[in-house]
Write an enzyme that holds these catalytic residues in place. Structure first.
Site, PDB file in Angstrom:
ATOM      1  N   HIS A 309      -8.673 -10.565  -0.170  1.00  0.00           N
ATOM      2  CA  HIS A 309      -7.621  -9.666   0.310  1.00  0.00           C
ATOM      3  C   HIS A 309      -8.023  -8.245  -0.064  1.00  0.00           C
ATOM      4  CE1 HIS A 309      -3.724  -7.782   0.837  1.00  0.00           C
ATOM      5  NE2 HIS A 309      -3.243  -8.888   1.345  1.00  0.00           N
ATOM      6  N   ARG A 329       0.174  -1.610   4.400  1.00  0.00           N
ATOM      7  CA  ARG A 329      -0.694  -0.988   5.409  1.00  0.00           C
ATOM      8  C   ARG A 329      -0.066  -1.087   6.790  1.00  0.00           C
ATOM      9  NH1 ARG A 329      -5.428  -4.237   5.250  1.00  0.00           N
ATOM     10  NH2 ARG A 329      -4.460  -5.523   3.663  1.00  0.00           N
TER      11      ARG A 329
END
Lengths: 524, 200
Positions: A309, A329
């Site tokens: 990740h 994000r």
């Protein structure tokens, strides 16, 4: 490795800049040069079922270890019987157990830790489902298999994506809450690598909310929960079918559970720290189910592919590897190197974003807090400026974790680095979660063929609930039709006759149950 | 390692030399101590690593999650085993089929009305949830508000352990969340999608 900029210096130089333009960057050879799957740390397995299959070396090491079973203890073990034995009490295990008991089976749910201890409870992002008008199962399917058609078992993805709305509905009927929008619908956000928003979520606590609900429902059910009871070996009948498991009870004796069906839902391998990466995973993610299933002869796939990740906390050390959700994000936070520049489209698939961060650090554009902790900036102050209040309201877990460690993400960027997050491959299963060994289901992160070699945000939580239900239902049906099978360790005896008659453990054994830095020695 | 200085802490009655600046669990592992129970997510959401903690300078003993406590010189720590209570359990079907949710609540949580407002549950909660206020709100039937207050509950069970009236505020919180969830169980996009699918 070239020298990175110091944390203090980089923080001093940080400025809040709107509209940072992303310079052109190359993705040719980004993955081949920088993604950890390509670090050349793989070997080829040599067992009959998986001959020649590429496997990460550290994983192969534990697959090849001996069983920890002590023959004398096995002879003295107590025996209990049940229709369905579920091993692993995370999202997939709890769902399978609840489904099986709803279908009238007797169920034992065994965990080496406590009910709910899992990667699931830590999940933040959400679950994918094509519920919006501008979306479709086809789009969800296409996003899932994009660029990796050969690494996917199409039937599994077809069934999972087309049943996703029903899966969400099942969770809601269990009592789970999701964030809703002003129109009275479920809020959705866009996962990296997808064409449209379809991830439903509960703030950044989706996993906690899910596990809480499943735990409460298990509490009031007839499921027999065995905590602190790791499975150390499976049981088999004369034909090599799975007929139960040996649990190591809290008092250090063995309990043999004879079951008509065994559902393995033991999660991932993060605590093996492959390639020396920090991990987002919980303490128990040591690949136990892979080892147990492997010994019985299951077929594996893509076990040289792991997801890193992009955004784990890189600082301070007590947070190293802890997950920062992709949702941040999705909401607009950007990644900046030590020069204050963006270097990747933050919503590209995870493998690309992680590889890009590793490239920045490797080429001297990283930021270093101290010898161990380096990374790039996650520009949270800019996100807060664009959407005031969003961090505390929509990402309360991230906010609280940061503030407790002396970082205010509203005012300062957060140092982030890729963290070992997910096992993309695993045991080959059919649409009911059944492996190639009769009586043995493998569901959740343990299974392979669903996410290819790069999982999308929101597909893991979908996977565990969907296949948890499938396995629970199927195992229940089997239980109604079939008798209890003979339970032996004959699958072990063939290869390890001498070892198991000894009182002492010799040589390394697996499943390892706990990471080595926990300093645990299994008494035998 | 970030910090080289060693400090001394007391864990379950044993004196241990460990690094400073790390969490209790990291400190134990770093000191070579075997620690595999009372450990879970390592980030404060699973509620497994329950501890009693006393800072050297202070009198008060606090209930905390060990993964979130940074060790300090002379800190005293005691790991608290899980409770495993079966009391106050309920099913969502009971809530869904209830003709009077207040009555259902009183039946499952009869002790709630005896709340002494001692504040013990508030002090015990490692997440800073307004537990006592939630109990009072639940008695008045304001389940949606309780549901919001319990957003961050990790079911560590400390509030249940400390309550002198045996109330189980943690399960009152979960009960309230399930009551609240029933008011949200028909989201328009999901319902439309399921209906369309069933027509095919």
């Amino acid at each position: 490795m070239m020298t990175a900029k110091s944390y203090k210096q980089a923080l001093k130089e940080y400025t809040l800049v709107h509209d940072r333009v992303l310079q052109e960057y190359s993705i040719d050879s980004l993955l081949s040069d920088y993604h950890p799957d390509n670090y050349q740390n793989n070997v080829k397995l040599n067992d009959a079922e998986n001959k020649g299959l590429s496997c990460h070396k550290a994983l192969a090491d534990i697959l090849y270890c001996k069983s920890p079973v002590n023959f004398n203890k096995y002879e003295q073990s107590s025996v209990i019987t049940t229709d369905v034995l579920v091993i692993g009490a995370g999202g997939a295990g709890c769902t399978a157990a609840l489904t099986a008991v709803e279908n009238g089976s007797s169920v034992i749910l065994a965990t080496k830790l406590q009910l709910g201890d899992s990667n699931t409870v830590m999940a933040e992002g959400g679950i994918q489902a094509a519920i919006n008008e501008n979306d479709s199962f086809q789009k969800h399917y296409n996003d899932t298999i994009k660029n990796q058609q050969d690494a996917i078992q199409k039937i599994l993805v077809t069934k999972m994506t087309s049943s996703a709305p029903e899966t969400i509905n099942w969770l809601i009927q269990q009592g789970m809450q999701f964030d809703t929008d002003a129109d009275g619908g479920l809020s959705t956000k866009r996962a990296g690598g997808t064409q449209t928003s379809r991830v439903v979520f509960f703030k950044d606590y989706t996993g906690l909310e899910m596990i809480r609900v499943l735990k409460e429902n298990i509490r009031s059910s007839q499921i027999k929960v065995l905590n602190n009871s790791p499975a150390i070996e499976l049981l088999s009948d004369e034909s090599g079918n799975c007929s139960g498991a040996i649990l190591l009870s809290p008092d250090n004796t063995y309990t043999c559970v004879r079951a008509k069906s065994v559902i393995l839902a033991t999660g991932g391998i993060g605590r093996l720290h492959l390639n020396d990466f920090p991990t987002s995973n919980h303490f128990g993610a040591t690949g136990d189910g892979l080892v147990l299933a492997y010994r019985l002869g299951v077929k594996l796939r893509d076990i040289d592919s792991f997801q890193y990740h992009p955004t784990g906390f890189a600082y301070p050390s007590n947070l190293s590897g802890v997950l920062i959700t992709e949702g941040i994000r999705s909401a607009g936070a950007q990644l900046l190197n030590s020069e204050g520049k963006r270097f990747i489209d933050e919503l590209r698939p995870r493998n690309e974003v992680s590889a890009a961060i590793l490239r920045e650090c490797s080429e001297g554009r990283g930021i270093k807090a101290n010898d161990n902790h380096q990374g790039v900036w996650l520009d949270t102050p800019l996100l807060e400026k664009l959407k005031p209040g969003i961090i505390e309201n929509q990402f309360p877990k991230f906010f609280e974790l940061s503030v407790r460690s002396g970082i205010n993400p509203v005012l300062e960027p957060v140092l982030t680095y890729p963290t070992l997050h997910y096992q993309n491959g695993g045991v080959v299963i059919n649409e009911f979660g059944l492996s190639n060994i009769a009586g043995l289901y493998c569901v959740g992160e343990l299974s392979g063929g669903i996410h290819g070699r790069n999982r999308l945000m929101g597909n893991a939580l979908l996977d565990i609930i969907y296949f948890g239900r499938q396995a629970g239902t199927h195992a229940s049906q089997i239980a109604k039709k079939c008798p209890l099978k003979e339970a032996t360790i004959s699958h072990l005896k063939k290869s390890m006759a001498e070892d198991i008659t000894k009182d002492k453990l010799t040589g390394p054994h697996s499943p390892i149950l706990y990471p080595d830095y926990a300093n645990h020695v299994i008494e035998n | 390692m970030t910090h080289n200085r060693k400090i001394q802490i007391d864990v379950d009655g044993n004196k241990i030399l460990c690094c400073e600046g790390v969490s209790i669990i990291q400190a134990l592992w770093g000191a070579g101590i075997s620690h595999v129970k009372s450990t879970g997510c390592m980030e404060g959401v699973c509620g497994s690593c329950r501890v009693l903690v006393r800072d050297n300078e202070l009198q008060q003993v606090k209930t905390e999650l060990a993964c979130r406590v940074i060790v300090k010189q002379n800190m005293q720590i005691y790991f608290v085993p899980p409770t495993y209570s079966k009391a106050h359990s309920f099913t969502i079907d009971e809530i869904r089929e209830s003709k009077n949710i207040q009555h259902t609540f009183r039946r499952i949580f009869p002790e709630s009305v005896d709340c002494r407002q001692c504040g013990g549950c508030d002090i015990a909660c490692p997440k800073g949830i307004e537990v006592e206020k939630s109990v009072q709100l639940a008695i008045k039937g304001k389940f949606n508000e309780v549901s919001e207050l319990f957003t961050e509950c990790v079911l560590c069970d400390f509030c249940e352990d400390v309550c002198p009236e045996l109330i189980a505020p943690n399960h009152i919180g979960m009960f309230s969340r399930q009551v609240h969830s029933l008011t949200l169980s028909q989201p328009v996009n999901l319902v439309r999608c399921l209906q369309t699918r069933n027509k095919i």
